[in-house]
Design a protein around this motif. Structure first.
Motif, PDB file in Angstrom:
ATOM      1  N   LEU A 199      -6.578  46.216  34.260  1.00  0.00           N
ATOM      2  CA  LEU A 199      -7.627  45.338  33.752  1.00  0.00           C
ATOM      3  C   LEU A 199      -8.776  46.177  33.203  1.00  0.00           C
ATOM      4  CD1 LEU A 199      -8.805  42.418  33.557  1.00  0.00           C
ATOM      5  CD2 LEU A 199      -9.798  42.811  35.825  1.00  0.00           C
ATOM      6  N   ASP A 200      -9.285  45.792  32.017  1.00  0.00           N
ATOM      7  CA  ASP A 200     -10.433  46.491  31.454  1.00  0.00           C
ATOM      8  C   ASP A 200     -11.361  45.492  30.778  1.00  0.00           C
ATOM      9  OD1 ASP A 200      -9.145  45.833  29.071  1.00  0.00           O
ATOM     10  OD2 ASP A 200      -8.518  47.893  28.632  1.00  0.00           O
ATOM     11  N   VAL A 201     -12.459  45.999  30.241  1.00  0.00           N
ATOM     12  CA  VAL A 201     -13.463  45.128  29.624  1.00  0.00           C
ATOM     13  C   VAL A 201     -12.868  44.386  28.431  1.00  0.00           C
ATOM     14  CG1 VAL A 201     -15.657  45.093  28.368  1.00  0.00           C
ATOM     15  CG2 VAL A 201     -15.420  46.493  30.431  1.00  0.00           C
ATOM     16  N   ALA A 202     -12.048  45.064  27.637  1.00  0.00           N
ATOM     17  CA  ALA A 202     -11.476  44.424  26.452  1.00  0.00           C
ATOM     18  C   ALA A 202     -10.628  43.211  26.835  1.00  0.00           C
ATOM     19  CB  ALA A 202     -10.638  45.425  25.669  1.00  0.00           C
ATOM     20  N   VAL A 234     -18.096  45.012  38.361  1.00  0.00           N
ATOM     21  CA  VAL A 234     -17.029  44.116  38.812  1.00  0.00           C
ATOM     22  C   VAL A 234     -16.411  43.424  37.603  1.00  0.00           C
ATOM     23  CG1 VAL A 234     -16.450  42.098  40.224  1.00  0.00           C
ATOM     24  CG2 VAL A 234     -18.189  43.722  41.019  1.00  0.00           C
ATOM     25  N   LEU A 235     -15.079  43.482  37.502  1.00  0.00           N
ATOM     26  CA  LEU A 235     -14.324  42.693  36.536  1.00  0.00           C
ATOM     27  C   LEU A 235     -13.621  41.582  37.303  1.00  0.00           C
ATOM     28  CD1 LEU A 235     -12.680  45.544  34.409  1.00  0.00           C
ATOM     29  CD2 LEU A 235     -14.762  44.254  33.891  1.00  0.00           C
ATOM     30  N   HIS A 236     -13.713  40.374  36.812  1.00  0.00           N
ATOM     31  CA  HIS A 236     -13.212  39.211  37.559  1.00  0.00           C
ATOM     32  C   HIS A 236     -11.698  39.184  37.638  1.00  0.00           C
ATOM     33  CE1 HIS A 236     -13.176  34.567  38.115  1.00  0.00           C
ATOM     34  NE2 HIS A 236     -13.270  35.180  39.268  1.00  0.00           N
ATOM     35  N   ASP A 259     -11.534  43.562  40.095  1.00  0.00           N
ATOM     36  CA  ASP A 259     -11.570  45.019  40.071  1.00  0.00           C
ATOM     37  C   ASP A 259     -13.005  45.437  40.378  1.00  0.00           C
ATOM     38  OD1 ASP A 259      -9.908  47.562  38.876  1.00  0.00           O
ATOM     39  OD2 ASP A 259     -12.062  47.740  38.513  1.00  0.00           O
ATOM     40  N   VAL A 260     -13.198  46.093  41.505  1.00  0.00           N
ATOM     41  CA  VAL A 260     -14.535  46.503  41.941  1.00  0.00           C
ATOM     42  C   VAL A 260     -14.611  48.018  41.831  1.00  0.00           C
ATOM     43  CG1 VAL A 260     -16.268  46.335  43.758  1.00  0.00           C
ATOM     44  CG2 VAL A 260     -14.520  44.561  43.558  1.00  0.00           C
ATOM     45  N   GLN A 261     -15.304  48.475  40.808  1.00  0.00           N
ATOM     46  CA  GLN A 261     -15.353  49.905  40.521  1.00  0.00           C
ATOM     47  C   GLN A 261     -16.042  50.664  41.655  1.00  0.00           C
ATOM     48  OE1 GLN A 261     -17.238  50.184  36.660  1.00  0.00           O
ATOM     49  NE2 GLN A 261     -15.832  48.690  35.766  1.00  0.00           N
ATOM     50  N   GLY A 262     -15.444  51.806  42.037  1.00  0.00           N
ATOM     51  CA  GLY A 262     -16.036  52.640  43.066  1.00  0.00           C
ATOM     52  C   GLY A 262     -15.861  52.120  44.475  1.00  0.00           C
ATOM     53  N   SER A 263     -15.019  51.108  44.667  1.00  0.00           N
ATOM     54  CA  SER A 263     -14.859  50.514  46.001  1.00  0.00           C
ATOM     55  C   SER A 263     -13.736  51.162  46.793  1.00  0.00           C
ATOM     56  CB  SER A 263     -14.573  49.022  45.868  1.00  0.00           C
ATOM     57  OG  SER A 263     -13.318  48.807  45.227  1.00  0.00           O
ATOM     58  N   GLY A 264     -12.888  51.949  46.132  1.00  0.00           N
ATOM     59  CA  GLY A 264     -11.751  52.538  46.805  1.00  0.00           C
ATOM     60  C   GLY A 264     -10.555  51.620  46.923  1.00  0.00           C
ATOM     61  N   LEU A 265     -10.624  50.420  46.330  1.00  0.00           N
ATOM     62  CA  LEU A 265      -9.524  49.463  46.427  1.00  0.00           C
ATOM     63  C   LEU A 265      -8.401  49.746  45.435  1.00  0.00           C
ATOM     64  CD1 LEU A 265     -11.501  46.133  46.921  1.00  0.00           C
ATOM     65  CD2 LEU A 265     -10.049  47.271  48.593  1.00  0.00           C
ATOM     66  N   GLY A 266      -8.672  50.563  44.441  1.00  0.00           N
ATOM     67  CA  GLY A 266      -7.640  50.866  43.451  1.00  0.00           C
ATOM     68  C   GLY A 266      -7.572  49.806  42.373  1.00  0.00           C
ATOM     69  N   PRO A 267      -6.630  49.986  41.413  1.00  0.00           N
ATOM     70  CA  PRO A 267      -6.508  49.012  40.313  1.00  0.00           C
ATOM     71  C   PRO A 267      -6.190  47.621  40.832  1.00  0.00           C
ATOM     72  CG  PRO A 267      -5.271  51.025  39.859  1.00  0.00           C
ATOM     73  CD  PRO A 267      -5.688  51.100  41.287  1.00  0.00           C
ATOM     74  N   GLY A 287      -1.986  38.824  50.968  1.00  0.00           N
ATOM     75  CA  GLY A 287      -3.177  38.170  51.502  1.00  0.00           C
ATOM     76  C   GLY A 287      -4.267  39.122  51.923  1.00  0.00           C
ATOM     77  N   SER A 288      -3.898  40.223  52.581  1.00  0.00           N
ATOM     78  CA  SER A 288      -4.909  41.169  53.051  1.00  0.00           C
ATOM     79  C   SER A 288      -5.681  41.777  51.893  1.00  0.00           C
ATOM     80  CB  SER A 288      -4.246  42.272  53.879  1.00  0.00           C
ATOM     81  OG  SER A 288      -5.209  43.186  54.366  1.00  0.00           O
ATOM     82  N   GLU A 289      -4.957  42.150  50.807  1.00  0.00           N
ATOM     83  CA  GLU A 289      -5.637  42.720  49.639  1.00  0.00           C
ATOM     84  C   GLU A 289      -6.523  41.682  48.958  1.00  0.00           C
ATOM     85  OE1 GLU A 289      -4.804  44.949  45.352  1.00  0.00           O
ATOM     86  OE2 GLU A 289      -3.117  44.300  46.590  1.00  0.00           O
ATOM     87  N   LEU A 290      -6.024  40.445  48.811  1.00  0.00           N
ATOM     88  CA  LEU A 290      -6.825  39.382  48.186  1.00  0.00           C
ATOM     89  C   LEU A 290      -8.132  39.177  48.947  1.00  0.00           C
ATOM     90  CD1 LEU A 290      -4.021  36.722  47.510  1.00  0.00           C
ATOM     91  CD2 LEU A 290      -5.106  38.208  45.831  1.00  0.00           C
ATOM     92  N   PHE A 291      -8.039  39.136  50.274  1.00  0.00           N
ATOM     93  CA  PHE A 291      -9.230  38.935  51.111  1.00  0.00           C
ATOM     94  C   PHE A 291     -10.219  40.086  50.944  1.00  0.00           C
ATOM     95  CE2 PHE A 291     -11.401  39.780  55.152  1.00  0.00           C
ATOM     96  CZ  PHE A 291     -12.090  38.588  55.326  1.00  0.00           C
ATOM     97  N   HIS A 292      -9.738  41.321  51.015  1.00  0.00           N
ATOM     98  CA  HIS A 292     -10.658  42.461  50.927  1.00  0.00           C
ATOM     99  C   HIS A 292     -11.256  42.594  49.535  1.00  0.00           C
ATOM    100  CE1 HIS A 292     -10.194  43.954  54.961  1.00  0.00           C
ATOM    101  NE2 HIS A 292      -8.872  43.920  54.866  1.00  0.00           N
ATOM    102  N   ARG A 293     -10.510  42.285  48.504  1.00  0.00           N
ATOM    103  CA  ARG A 293     -11.091  42.324  47.159  1.00  0.00           C
ATOM    104  C   ARG A 293     -12.188  41.280  47.025  1.00  0.00           C
ATOM    105  NH1 ARG A 293      -9.091  45.556  43.412  1.00  0.00           N
ATOM    106  NH2 ARG A 293      -7.072  46.551  43.814  1.00  0.00           N
ATOM    107  N   GLU A 294     -11.920  40.074  47.516  1.00  0.00           N
ATOM    108  CA  GLU A 294     -12.914  39.008  47.376  1.00  0.00           C
ATOM    109  C   GLU A 294     -14.192  39.330  48.139  1.00  0.00           C
ATOM    110  OE1 GLU A 294     -13.441  34.448  46.641  1.00  0.00           O
ATOM    111  OE2 GLU A 294     -11.486  35.075  47.375  1.00  0.00           O
ATOM    112  N   THR A 295     -14.061  39.750  49.383  1.00  0.00           N
ATOM    113  CA  THR A 295     -15.265  40.029  50.169  1.00  0.00           C
ATOM    114  C   THR A 295     -16.028  41.231  49.604  1.00  0.00           C
ATOM    115  OG1 THR A 295     -13.904  41.298  51.748  1.00  0.00           O
ATOM    116  CG2 THR A 295     -14.376  38.992  52.281  1.00  0.00           C
ATOM    117  N   THR A 296     -15.316  42.243  49.143  1.00  0.00           N
ATOM    118  CA  THR A 296     -15.981  43.412  48.557  1.00  0.00           C
ATOM    119  C   THR A 296     -16.745  43.018  47.302  1.00  0.00           C
ATOM    120  OG1 THR A 296     -14.251  44.890  49.409  1.00  0.00           O
ATOM    121  CG2 THR A 296     -15.630  45.727  47.624  1.00  0.00           C
TER     122      THR A 296
END
Length: 458
Positions: free
Chosen positions: A292-295, A230-232, A257-265, A151-160
């Motif tokens: 996760l990638d663009v492809a 950002v990749l969804h 996946d938020v590039q450059g956010s420090g959240l990791g893969p 839950g904590s990771e889901l929340f921080h990814r979404e808000t970021t």
């Protein structure tokens, strides 16, 4: 505690009806977003043992005692199916988070941050959604993320992700509060329907020109999101809302996946028609999912575009996990004609490229997929509206004729099944009728059975 020690329970709102061939059954949960599943009559008989909470061992022994079958053979055959059903929460372990999480954490009239809850939208495995209002009467949505593991990771990814995408095709984040097992978000209310339903009129007829516009708007939104790094990661129709003017809003960024956010893969989803072959191959081999990638997102969006334009999945995925993964790895997307739509070679060619098994064979970006689709669409092919009438939607609310014991079900071909499924989904969107939603899913399963290739002779 091992899985053998757990007691499992079949929720009261899970039911089954006879399938198209009269042998299998279609199992669904009323009001759930889980799609209907096809089970053998024997598997359903075993599953019904869990109407009373019991362990797998006791259920198998009871079932085999009544059926006169071997318990070891039965358990080996049933175990993968039971695991799949627990993943879809058609079967839950009694006393676990999976069971408790289906109970709302909050209540109507409760204040959560700046909002007052006025109505529950949905309770899910790791979150719940509420209609709510601010003190000035503005309508908002409250999302409560609550999961002890992630839950904590889901929340921080979404808000970021939402902060990164401010001003883009997302709902405005008005307030946030982290909690030990997740957090709470208050979001500006966005009107809209799931994008694959937004082009249906009140009679369930898909407006092809509108569907193309919605597909292009969806791809534009994702291209803009990718441009901001950002990749969804969770592409499906329910996460793209389209309003009456054709504007789309992207929601649910818990595994972005938020590039450059420090959240990791970002974590990856492990199934569904949007799962790309690279990930399917890893699952088939028992390996870790690739990043996760663009492809992968291009593939998922090609699958979503296919559904927007046809109302059907590009692949016929079986309930059993390994068979579904094999389909993703080996079978080409179904032609439009196979799912009850008129042929459209140019558009189908664009989607086949986006759904290519090898990443290098797909469009290089979502923007490229969007441009290819725009060039290929042109005038839509003519389509005979066989189910179109002059009646209003209110005259369809007697859903009895479309139930599985009606004459329409017994004699429907693939074309009729496709149109009936679309009509029922339109009724569900316009009226909120859960029965119409569930019947639409059952008719979609019937369509898949009518278009699946015949088994080779043995």
């Amino acid at each position: 505690m091992s899985i053998a020690d757990l007691e499992f329970r079949l929720p009261d709102d899970v039911d089954a009806v006879a399938g198209p061939d009269g042998l299998d059954l279609i199992v669904s949960r009323r009001g759930s977003r889980t799609p209907p599943q096809v089970l053998s009559a024997d598997a359903w008989a075993l599953l019904e043992r869990f109407r009373t909470s019991m362990t797998l061992t006791h259920a198998v022994l009871d079932h085999c005692g009544a059926a006169g079958t071997d318990p070891v053979v039965t358990l080996e055959a049933a175990f993968p199916v039971l695991v799949a059903l627990t993943r879809s929460e058609l079967l839950v372990a009694a006393g676990t988070d999976a069971e408790a999480s289906l109970v709302a954490r909050h209540a109507v009239d409760e204040r959560v941050g700046p909002a007052i809850l006025v109505g529950q939208i949905r309770v899910l495995r790791d979150s719940e959604l509420w209609d709510a209002v601010l003190d000035d009467g503005s309508r908002v949505v409250v999302k409560v993320v609550d999961d002890a593991v992630s839950g904590s990771e889901l929340f921080h990814r979404e808000t970021t992700a939402l902060h990164r995408l401010t001003g883009g095709p997302v709902a405005d984040l008005l307030w946030q509060e982290p909690r030990p097992d997740g957090g709470v978000l208050v979001l500006r209310f966005v009107a809209g329907d799931p994008v694959d339903l937004a082009s249906l009129d009140s009679r369930g007829v898909r407006n092809t020109d509108a569907a193309v516009r919605l597909a292009l708007a969806t791809l534009d939104a994702y291209a803009a999101m990718h441009a901001r790094g950002v990749l969804h990661g969770d592409v499906h129709p329910g996460n793209v809302l389209a309003d009456e003017r054709g504007r789309v809003t992207l929601i649910d960024f818990g595994i972005a996946d938020v590039q450059g956010s420090g959240l990791g893969p970002a974590p990856r989803t492990g199934g569904g028609e949007q799962l790309d072959p690279h990930a399917a191959q890893a699952l088939r081999r028992g390996e870790a999912l690739p990043a996760l990638d663009v492809a992968a997102e291009v593939y998922a969006l090609a699958a979503l575009t296919y559904r927007i334009l046809t109302g059907s999945s590009s692949l016929d995925l079986d309930l059993e996990r390994d068979e579904a993964l094999d389909v993703i790895l080996t079978r080409p997307p179904r032609s439009f004609e196979e799912v009850g739509r008129p042929p459209w070679p140019a558009v189908e060619g664009v989607l086949r490229r986006g759904l290519a098994k090898k990443s290098a064979d797909r469009q290089a970006s979502v923007a490229d997929l969007r441009d290819d689709l725009a060039r290929a669409a042109g005038p839509a092919p003519a389509y005979e509206q066989r189910t179109r009438t002059d009646h209003s939607v209110d005259q369809y609310l007697d859903l009895g004729p479309y139930d599985v014991d009606g004459d329409a079900w017994a004699g429907a071909d693939a074309h009729r099944a496709a149109r009936t499924s679309e009509m029922l989904r339109a009724i569900a969107v316009r009226t909120g009728e859960v029965e119409a939603h569930d019947l639409a899913g059952l008719w979609a399963v019937r369509l898949a059975s009518r278009t699946a290739p015949e088994s080779p002779p043995r």
